[in-house]
Design a protein around this motif. Structure first.
Motif, PDB file in Angstrom:
ATOM      1  N   ALA A 106       0.835  -1.203   0.000  1.00  0.00           N
ATOM      2  CA  ALA A 106       0.000   0.000   0.000  1.00  0.00           C
ATOM      3  C   ALA A 106       0.871   1.255   0.000  1.00  0.00           C
ATOM      4  CB  ALA A 106      -0.924  -0.006   1.218  1.00  0.00           C
ATOM      5  N   GLY A 107       1.969   1.219   0.763  1.00  0.00           N
ATOM      6  CA  GLY A 107       2.890   2.349   0.784  1.00  0.00           C
ATOM      7  C   GLY A 107       3.545   2.561  -0.567  1.00  0.00           C
ATOM      8  N   ALA A 108       3.914   1.461  -1.231  1.00  0.00           N
ATOM      9  CA  ALA A 108       4.532   1.558  -2.561  1.00  0.00           C
ATOM     10  C   ALA A 108       3.552   2.172  -3.561  1.00  0.00           C
ATOM     11  CB  ALA A 108       4.978   0.180  -3.030  1.00  0.00           C
ATOM     12  N   ASN A 109       2.290   1.785  -3.448  1.00  0.00           N
ATOM     13  CA  ASN A 109       1.262   2.338  -4.329  1.00  0.00           C
ATOM     14  C   ASN A 109       1.124   3.844  -4.125  1.00  0.00           C
ATOM     15  OD1 ASN A 109      -1.587   3.199  -5.033  1.00  0.00           O
ATOM     16  ND2 ASN A 109      -1.648   1.112  -5.812  1.00  0.00           N
ATOM     17  N   LYS A 110       1.062   4.273  -2.871  1.00  0.00           N
ATOM     18  CA  LYS A 110       0.924   5.707  -2.575  1.00  0.00           C
ATOM     19  C   LYS A 110       2.175   6.468  -3.011  1.00  0.00           C
ATOM     20  CE  LYS A 110      -0.412   8.892   1.122  1.00  0.00           C
ATOM     21  NZ  LYS A 110      -1.678   9.271   0.466  1.00  0.00           N
ATOM     22  N   PHE A 111       3.342   5.869  -2.798  1.00  0.00           N
ATOM     23  CA  PHE A 111       4.598   6.508  -3.193  1.00  0.00           C
ATOM     24  C   PHE A 111       4.623   6.764  -4.704  1.00  0.00           C
ATOM     25  CE2 PHE A 111       8.917   6.296  -4.826  1.00  0.00           C
ATOM     26  CZ  PHE A 111       9.606   7.162  -3.986  1.00  0.00           C
ATOM     27  N   LEU A 112       4.204   5.771  -5.488  1.00  0.00           N
ATOM     28  CA  LEU A 112       4.213   5.921  -6.942  1.00  0.00           C
ATOM     29  C   LEU A 112       3.243   7.008  -7.400  1.00  0.00           C
ATOM     30  CD1 LEU A 112       4.503   2.348  -8.500  1.00  0.00           C
ATOM     31  CD2 LEU A 112       6.201   4.161  -8.463  1.00  0.00           C
ATOM     32  N   ARG A 113       2.107   7.109  -6.746  1.00  0.00           N
ATOM     33  CA  ARG A 113       1.136   8.141  -7.107  1.00  0.00           C
ATOM     34  C   ARG A 113       1.695   9.540  -6.832  1.00  0.00           C
ATOM     35  NH1 ARG A 113      -4.163   6.504  -7.918  1.00  0.00           N
ATOM     36  NH2 ARG A 113      -4.420   4.239  -7.860  1.00  0.00           N
ATOM     37  N   ILE A 114       2.398   9.684  -5.711  1.00  0.00           N
ATOM     38  CA  ILE A 114       3.030  10.966  -5.404  1.00  0.00           C
ATOM     39  C   ILE A 114       4.170  11.237  -6.389  1.00  0.00           C
ATOM     40  CG2 ILE A 114       4.389  12.207  -3.669  1.00  0.00           C
ATOM     41  CD1 ILE A 114       2.778  10.733  -1.524  1.00  0.00           C
ATOM     42  N   TYR A 115       4.940  10.189  -6.693  1.00  0.00           N
ATOM     43  CA  TYR A 115       6.035  10.289  -7.670  1.00  0.00           C
ATOM     44  C   TYR A 115       5.498  10.794  -9.002  1.00  0.00           C
ATOM     45  CZ  TYR A 115       9.952   8.611 -10.606  1.00  0.00           C
ATOM     46  OH  TYR A 115      11.001   8.522 -11.504  1.00  0.00           O
ATOM     47  N   TYR A 116       4.423  10.175  -9.457  1.00  0.00           N
ATOM     48  CA  TYR A 116       3.829  10.551 -10.745  1.00  0.00           C
ATOM     49  C   TYR A 116       3.401  12.020 -10.734  1.00  0.00           C
ATOM     50  CZ  TYR A 116       0.617  10.473 -14.744  1.00  0.00           C
ATOM     51  OH  TYR A 116      -0.020  10.738 -15.930  1.00  0.00           O
ATOM     52  N   GLY A 117       2.707  12.432  -9.670  1.00  0.00           N
ATOM     53  CA  GLY A 117       2.213  13.796  -9.607  1.00  0.00           C
ATOM     54  C   GLY A 117       3.329  14.825  -9.563  1.00  0.00           C
ATOM     55  N   ARG A 118       4.344  14.575  -8.741  1.00  0.00           N
ATOM     56  CA  ARG A 118       5.430  15.554  -8.597  1.00  0.00           C
ATOM     57  C   ARG A 118       6.267  15.664  -9.870  1.00  0.00           C
ATOM     58  NH1 ARG A 118       7.717  14.462  -2.406  1.00  0.00           N
ATOM     59  NH2 ARG A 118       5.773  15.034  -1.326  1.00  0.00           N
ATOM     60  N   VAL A 119       6.579  14.527 -10.478  1.00  0.00           N
ATOM     61  CA  VAL A 119       7.403  14.561 -11.682  1.00  0.00           C
ATOM     62  C   VAL A 119       6.640  15.189 -12.842  1.00  0.00           C
ATOM     63  CG1 VAL A 119       8.602  13.155 -13.397  1.00  0.00           C
ATOM     64  CG2 VAL A 119       8.825  12.603 -10.974  1.00  0.00           C
ATOM     65  N   LYS A 120       5.365  14.824 -13.014  1.00  0.00           N
ATOM     66  CA  LYS A 120       4.562  15.415 -14.097  1.00  0.00           C
ATOM     67  C   LYS A 120       4.432  16.925 -13.919  1.00  0.00           C
ATOM     68  CE  LYS A 120       2.113  14.030 -16.978  1.00  0.00           C
ATOM     69  NZ  LYS A 120       1.038  13.103 -17.297  1.00  0.00           N
ATOM     70  N   GLU A 121       4.221  17.350 -12.683  1.00  0.00           N
ATOM     71  CA  GLU A 121       4.091  18.784 -12.413  1.00  0.00           C
ATOM     72  C   GLU A 121       5.398  19.510 -12.720  1.00  0.00           C
ATOM     73  OE1 GLU A 121       2.760  21.778  -8.754  1.00  0.00           O
ATOM     74  OE2 GLU A 121       3.358  19.707  -8.335  1.00  0.00           O
ATOM     75  N   TYR A 122       6.517  18.918 -12.313  1.00  0.00           N
ATOM     76  CA  TYR A 122       7.817  19.549 -12.566  1.00  0.00           C
ATOM     77  C   TYR A 122       8.095  19.658 -14.061  1.00  0.00           C
ATOM     78  CZ  TYR A 122      12.866  20.307 -12.553  1.00  0.00           C
ATOM     79  OH  TYR A 122      14.123  20.814 -12.782  1.00  0.00           O
ATOM     80  N   LEU A 123       7.804  18.591 -14.797  1.00  0.00           N
ATOM     81  CA  LEU A 123       8.065  18.596 -16.236  1.00  0.00           C
ATOM     82  C   LEU A 123       7.167  19.580 -16.968  1.00  0.00           C
ATOM     83  CD1 LEU A 123       8.593  14.780 -16.970  1.00  0.00           C
ATOM     84  CD2 LEU A 123      10.310  16.548 -16.601  1.00  0.00           C
ATOM     85  N   SER A 124       5.937  19.750 -16.482  1.00  0.00           N
ATOM     86  CA  SER A 124       5.033  20.708 -17.132  1.00  0.00           C
ATOM     87  C   SER A 124       5.474  22.146 -16.870  1.00  0.00           C
ATOM     88  CB  SER A 124       3.598  20.505 -16.633  1.00  0.00           C
ATOM     89  OG  SER A 124       3.510  20.769 -15.235  1.00  0.00           O
ATOM     90  N   GLU A 125       6.098  22.369 -15.696  1.00  0.00           N
ATOM     91  CA  GLU A 125       6.580  23.703 -15.363  1.00  0.00           C
ATOM     92  C   GLU A 125       7.933  24.005 -16.004  1.00  0.00           C
ATOM     93  OE1 GLU A 125       6.653  23.781 -11.134  1.00  0.00           O
ATOM     94  OE2 GLU A 125       4.473  24.003 -10.921  1.00  0.00           O
ATOM     95  N   HIS A 126       8.670  22.942 -16.335  1.00  0.00           N
ATOM     96  CA  HIS A 126       9.989  23.108 -16.968  1.00  0.00           C
ATOM     97  C   HIS A 126      10.045  22.288 -18.244  1.00  0.00           C
ATOM     98  CE1 HIS A 126      10.461  23.812 -12.624  1.00  0.00           C
ATOM     99  NE2 HIS A 126      11.384  24.698 -12.947  1.00  0.00           N
ATOM    100  N   PRO A 127       9.251  22.648 -19.249  1.00  0.00           N
ATOM    101  CA  PRO A 127       9.198  21.834 -20.480  1.00  0.00           C
ATOM    102  C   PRO A 127      10.525  21.766 -21.211  1.00  0.00           C
ATOM    103  CG  PRO A 127       8.130  23.972 -20.795  1.00  0.00           C
ATOM    104  CD  PRO A 127       8.403  23.846 -19.327  1.00  0.00           C
ATOM    105  N   GLU A 128      11.396  22.749 -21.017  1.00  0.00           N
ATOM    106  CA  GLU A 128      12.692  22.733 -21.720  1.00  0.00           C
ATOM    107  C   GLU A 128      13.564  21.583 -21.249  1.00  0.00           C
ATOM    108  OE1 GLU A 128      13.181  24.913 -17.926  1.00  0.00           O
ATOM    109  OE2 GLU A 128      11.721  24.982 -19.563  1.00  0.00           O
ATOM    110  N   THR A 129      13.383  21.149 -19.985  1.00  0.00           N
ATOM    111  CA  THR A 129      14.223  20.052 -19.469  1.00  0.00           C
ATOM    112  C   THR A 129      13.756  18.706 -19.974  1.00  0.00           C
ATOM    113  OG1 THR A 129      12.859  19.721 -17.479  1.00  0.00           O
ATOM    114  CG2 THR A 129      14.629  21.363 -17.375  1.00  0.00           C
ATOM    115  N   ALA A 130      12.536  18.604 -20.454  1.00  0.00           N
ATOM    116  CA  ALA A 130      11.986  17.326 -20.897  1.00  0.00           C
ATOM    117  C   ALA A 130      12.127  17.082 -22.382  1.00  0.00           C
ATOM    118  CB  ALA A 130      10.495  17.245 -20.525  1.00  0.00           C
ATOM    119  N   GLU A 131      12.790  18.010 -23.076  1.00  0.00           N
ATOM    120  CA  GLU A 131      12.957  17.837 -24.524  1.00  0.00           C
ATOM    121  C   GLU A 131      13.853  16.646 -24.832  1.00  0.00           C
ATOM    122  OE1 GLU A 131      14.419  21.444 -26.093  1.00  0.00           O
ATOM    123  OE2 GLU A 131      12.596  22.586 -25.700  1.00  0.00           O
ATOM    124  N   ASN A 132      13.447  15.860 -25.818  1.00  0.00           N
ATOM    125  CA  ASN A 132      14.228  14.680 -26.199  1.00  0.00           C
ATOM    126  C   ASN A 132      15.363  15.057 -27.142  1.00  0.00           C
ATOM    127  OD1 ASN A 132      12.692  12.946 -24.680  1.00  0.00           O
ATOM    128  ND2 ASN A 132      11.251  12.527 -26.324  1.00  0.00           N
TER     129      ASN A 132
END
Length: 405
Positions: free
Chosen positions: A379-405
């Motif tokens: 259950a902790g791993a599940n919650k951790f991944l959900r937080i991971y997903y939210g924080r990383v997606k938010e960071y990438l949306s705020e810094h789109p230049e860092t996510a360029e391939n």
């Protein structure tokens, strides 16, 4: 629209090119992974009218030569999880599994998911390299554990308990004090043949030579502990060879583990989500790169549930009519290495008890409710991944230049 479906295998691939409404541009044909044949395929794709997109499955290492060569030629290449291809458009009662049928299916998938395909790029190469290193890291870690158990088993016949005298952590080069100790004092009679004062002087010089701290009471402690030990193997050159060979093996494996750990962190630091992941509780410069390696590009997951499903820590469901099972095991259909890394992160949180961390508090709550170990850890791993997903997606949306391939 030209959909190029490639079913990759070792040394060769099956290629099919389709257009909308089932128009066959190029029927399934074999292309070997040689520069000449791949160049012929590139010329064939470039000669087609309209935009072309190439889709391949992640198939171990088999797809890499083709994907790299086509991408370097400036063509649109997208890599897709094989599970998505397998589950796509299964509307036939016949079970057909051939390279030709698979390449056609991939081409049809390309047409259907045309606007959702993500192009393979430089970041993907970094992620692929990181994932490869992580798998090697896992292999050498298992090897190191096996070598450690082997050495302890041998010491039980020459110097029982020698591995318990020191609990110093491994150095940055992978060396450990107890391993270096038995490399010099490989048999109990090596010490018992000396007086306590002679052993103390010898041990102090050994600590100085190896760069370890000298504890004045340690020689007497060791000397007393070995007084009544009965060795099985004699103190001769053959026994010395066996022990030192085992020591060399564990040192080699340990050195490889630490070198990989360092290099993985170097590669992971070049990826955009690195600072976000390292800021999460329970994650450091060792587990962070492992998480990034196994999760990959988080933007390829459409929602949080897709990531937890990929890790296999999503809660299962079993319902039919009015029946609904209350407790269902997790799917465990995803990445086993990722689940292992997640459990290591959860274990770190349990041990460090970071106050205010939502994942730790959630696990602690489940634990206080009397939930079994694997239940609250998953259950902790599940919650951790959900937080991971939210924080990383938010960071990438705020810094789109860092996510360029």
């Amino acid at each position: 629209m030209n959909a190029v479906g490639i079913d990759a295998s070792k040394g060769k691939s099956m290629v099919t090119i389709l257009r909308p409404f089932g128009e066959i541009v190029s029927s399934p044909h074999e292309v070997r992974h040689t520069s000449d044949q791949i160049d012929d395929l590139i010329r064939e794709i470039r000669s087609l009218e309209g935009e072309s997109r190439i889709v391949m499955e992640y198939t171990g290492r088999y797809h890499e030569p083709m994907a790299r060569w086509l991408s370097d030629a400036g063509l649109f290449v997208s890599l897709v999880n094989p599970k998505l291809i397998k589950d796509f458009d299964n509307d036939s009662l016949r079970k057909v599994k051939t390279d030709k049928a698979d390449s056609v299916k991939i081409a049809r998938y390309t047409l259907d998911k045309w606007h959702k395909l993500k192009q393979y790029g430089a970041m993907d190469e970094l992620r692929n390299q990181l994932k490869t290193m992580n798998r090697q890291f896992g292999y050498y870690t298992k090897l190191k554990t096996a070598m450690k158990n082997n050495l302890i088993s041998l010491l039980d016949q020459t110097f029982p308990g020698a591995n318990t005298f020191f609990d110093s952590p491994a150095r940055s080069d992978g060396s450990q004090k107890w391993v270096d100790f038995v490399d010099t004092y490989w048999h109990v009679d090596r010490i018992r043949s000396m007086s306590l004062s002679a052993f103390t002087d010898h041990y102090q010089k050994w600590c100085s030579r190896k760069g370890y701290n000298f504890q004045p009471n340690k020689p007497a402690e060791i000397y007393e502990a070995i007084r009544n030990i009965i060795p099985v193997l004699p103190k001769d050159t053959m026994t010395k060879f066996i022990i030192r060979q085992a020591v060399n093996q564990i040192n080699t494996a340990s050195s490889a583990v630490e070198e990989l750990r360092t290099r993985m962190n170097d590669i992971a630091s070049q990826l955009p989500e690195y600072p976000v992941v390292l800021a999460m509780k329970g994650v450091g410069t060792s587990l962070g790169p492992q998480l990034i390696a196994e999760i990959g590009d988080v933007t390829r997951f459409t929602h949080k549930g897709a990531l937890t499903a990929f890790a296999g820590v999503d809660p299962g469901k079993n319902e039919s009519g009015s029946y609904a099972q209350k407790s269902v095991c997790t799917s465990k259909r995803g990445s086993a290495p990722l689940r292992k890394t997640l459990f290591q992160v959860m274990d770190c949180l349990i041990k460090t008890m970071p106050q205010g961390d939502p994942v730790y508090e959630f696990m602690n709550k489940k634990r206080s409710q009397g939930k079994p170990y694997y239940v609250y850890m998953t259950a902790g791993a599940n919650k951790f991944l959900r937080i991971y997903y939210g924080r990383v997606k938010e960071y990438l949306s705020e810094h789109p230049e860092t996510a360029e391939n």
